[in-house]
Design a protein around this motif. Structure first.
Motif, PDB file in Angstrom:
ATOM      1  N   GLY A  48      -7.377  -6.184  -5.356  1.00  0.00           N
ATOM      2  CA  GLY A  48      -6.861  -7.450  -4.862  1.00  0.00           C
ATOM      3  C   GLY A  48      -6.281  -8.261  -6.000  1.00  0.00           C
ATOM      4  O   GLY A  48      -5.895  -7.708  -7.046  1.00  0.00           O
ATOM      5  N   THR A 100      -3.618  -3.536  -1.319  1.00  0.00           N
ATOM      6  CA  THR A 100      -2.784  -4.661  -1.743  1.00  0.00           C
ATOM      7  C   THR A 100      -1.332  -4.215  -1.763  1.00  0.00           C
ATOM      8  O   THR A 100      -0.998  -3.195  -2.378  1.00  0.00           O
ATOM      9  N   GLY A 116      -3.123   0.215  -3.788  1.00  0.00           N
ATOM     10  CA  GLY A 116      -1.954  -0.576  -3.422  1.00  0.00           C
ATOM     11  C   GLY A 116      -0.641   0.174  -3.479  1.00  0.00           C
ATOM     12  O   GLY A 116      -0.567   1.354  -3.848  1.00  0.00           O
TER      13      GLY A 116
END
Length: 540
Positions: A149, A178, A316
């Motif tokens: 994050g 993310t 991510g």
């Protein structure tokens, strides 16, 4: 420091077209699969769209795939292109050039990307996406070699970085995945690309600086739906770039100049070149009795498919211009950004569904899509201009009209933009004409039209790795190029007790990121200022 923690399935950094498309498609897919999915978008602007700027002629292909009934829903996509020209500009004249059929803009629309993003945000929120403008992602949370994050920036710090009575620590926004959708040269994206070595197999990225204004012109000169692109004047043979003029509704035009940041001459100023562009007779006639309404600037990613980083990593993915999906010769990026967001969303939801740390289907989804084909076909055009304007034009004609997009080779990008700047002794200073305050203007009056807002008491967000470099290297070798490549007057050489020193007027910053890219020694790092700071665009 104790921080509040918020947790989501997906956090998206950036409320531009790619980030909003990713959020919308995540919710669409979750509904199709009867899956609960919490999605949050963070944006450093004070409101959605306030930091969004683009040309902008949009191919509606991506939007149609994302929201097929967008026309019925009143999206601000109404000015259809009815006339399309490519002009080569001499100092006084303009010559029409042939335009390859697949580069025509018919069936496209002239839009305000700021307005489009605001409408996409409304649509996303109706689906249950939580959007937080005024929350700037400052730092990636990386644990166990996985992106977990981001941390938002602290609020209420003084100039030295010390807490004031109004201090509020940033928040940890944690997520299973993310999505980085910050746009060109995003600060968290830059951290992540370096940490996970995502550029290991990529060629050097190259960028352009786009400067744009909105004018209301005399109705007798207005031709709604007209698109004009230019090459040539004012840039010389060794500087790639071109101008644009788009006729919107209500006697409005968008006018601008994109200057590639791989130029060699340290005396060149993209801002001043744009002022020259407006004084070309063709443009001057258009701006007679006109009113300038808005000003802005932003870098764009020009490297194309050769320079794309690895798109996915543990925790991510990169979408939109955080990766670099702009089709440079077509000057089109919005439809590609939307498509990349959709592809990324599909990969992310699969990773979450199967409890995988990495959305490793993203690369294959990209390779199988029209987005990949779109970029692959034009992979040699931008890189051919490394060898000068005339070689680039001749090569482009050869590849487009003779080879028909089927070149069996891929031209390499040789250098990073900051490495291209040459010693000041090789060039004569460029003497730019004084502003007439009718068509050409100084930076201060332009900044007023960008509605730039920064609290002067906050820490300077433009960080120098070495405070002596601006004078010992940049000034002595390149005559302080940061005072010219910045389109906002952020950098200034002043005398302090007779000794030159770099003064950083960070309150002027329009968040274009040119300094982070073009500084010859990469001594300047652009970091996010206090959330909500920066330009406040309305129609860009």
């Amino acid at each position: 420091m104790q921080r509040d923690v918020m947790e989501y399935d997906v956090v998206i950094v950036g409320a531009g077209p790619s980030g909003l498309a990713a959020a919308i498609h995540l919710k669409q897919l979750a509904e199709q699969q009867s899956q609960e999915l919490s999605v949050c978008i963070l944006d450093k602007g004070s409101e959605v769209g306030s930091h969004i700027i683009s040309g902008c002629v949009m191919d509606p292909k991506g939007l149609t795939e994302l929201i097929p009934n967008w026309q019925e829903l009143g999206f601000p996509v109404t000015t259809a292109v009815i006339s399309d020209k490519l002009l080569f500009l001499g100092e006084k004249k303009a010559f029409r050039m042939p335009l390859p059929k697949d580069w025509h803009n018919y069936d496209n629309y002239i839009i305000s990307l700021s307005q489009l993003c605001r409408k996409l945000a409304e649509y996303a929120e109706a689906l249950g996406v939580e959007i937080y403008p005024g929350f700037a992602a400052k730092e990636a949370i990386i644990e166990d070699n996985t992106l977990k994050g981001v941390i938002t920036g602290d609020m209420g710090l003084d100039k030295q970085g010390n807490p004031t009575p109004n201090f509020q620590p940033g928040i940890e926004i944690r997520a299973k995945q993310t999505i980085l959708a910050e746009g060109c040269r995003g600060s968290v994206s830059k951290q992540v690309i370096e940490k996970f070595d995502l550029n290991h197999y990529s060629q050097p990225q190259t960028y352009g600086l786009g400067i744009k204004e909105i004018w209301r012109i005399n109705p007798k000169h207005h031709l709604e739906g007209t698109v004009v692109h230019t090459i040539g004047y004012p840039l010389n043979n060794n500087a790639y770039g071109g101008g644009f003029i788009y006729h919107l509704e209500d006697n409005l035009i968008a006018i601008g100049l994109v200057t590639a940041l791989d130029y060699k001459n340290p005396y060149l100023s993209p801002y001043e070149e744009f002022q020259k562009f407006k004084h070309h007779p063709m443009v001057t006639k258009l701006l007679e009795d006109a009113e300038r309404l808005e000003y802005g600037a932003r870098t764009v990613v020009e490297g194309g498919i050769q320079a794309l980083p690895r798109l996915n990593f543990a925790g991510g993915i990169l979408v939109g211009d955080s990766a670099g999906f702009l089709n440079v010769p077509k000057i089109k990026g919005v439809h590609n950004a939307i498509k990349s967001g959709m592809l990324g969303a599909k990969a992310v939801i699969e990773a979450i569904k199967h409890d995988k740390a990495e959305a490793n289907t993203y690369r294959d989804l990209f390779r199988q899509s029209w987005l990949y084909k779109d970029l692959y076909k034009v992979r040699n055009i931008r890189s051919s201009f490394q060898y000068g304007r005339w070689f680039g034009l001749i090569y482009t004609g050869f590849e487009k009209f003779i080879l028909k997009n089927k070149a069996p080779w891929t031209l390499k990008i040789k250098h990073k933009d900051n490495e291209r700047l040459e010693h000041k002794s090789k060039f004569k200073p460029i003497e730019y004409k004084a502003y007439d305050n009718k068509i050409s203007f100084d930076k201060a009056s332009s900044l007023h039209l960008a509605n730039v807002v920064h609290d002067d008491s906050q820490p300077v967000h433009l960080v120098l790795k070495d405070k002596t470099t601006p004078t010992t290297i940049n000034l002595t070798q390149f005559n302080a190029p940061e005072t010219r490549y910045c389109p906002a007057g952020v950098y200034e050489i002043v005398k302090q007790q007779g000794t030159p020193k770099l003064q950083i007027n960070s309150q002027n910053c329009v968040h274009c990121k040119a300094c982070d890219i073009k500084d010859p020694t990469q001594n300047i790092t652009w970091t996010v200022p206090e959330a909500g700071s920066g330009p406040q665009y309305s129609d860009m």
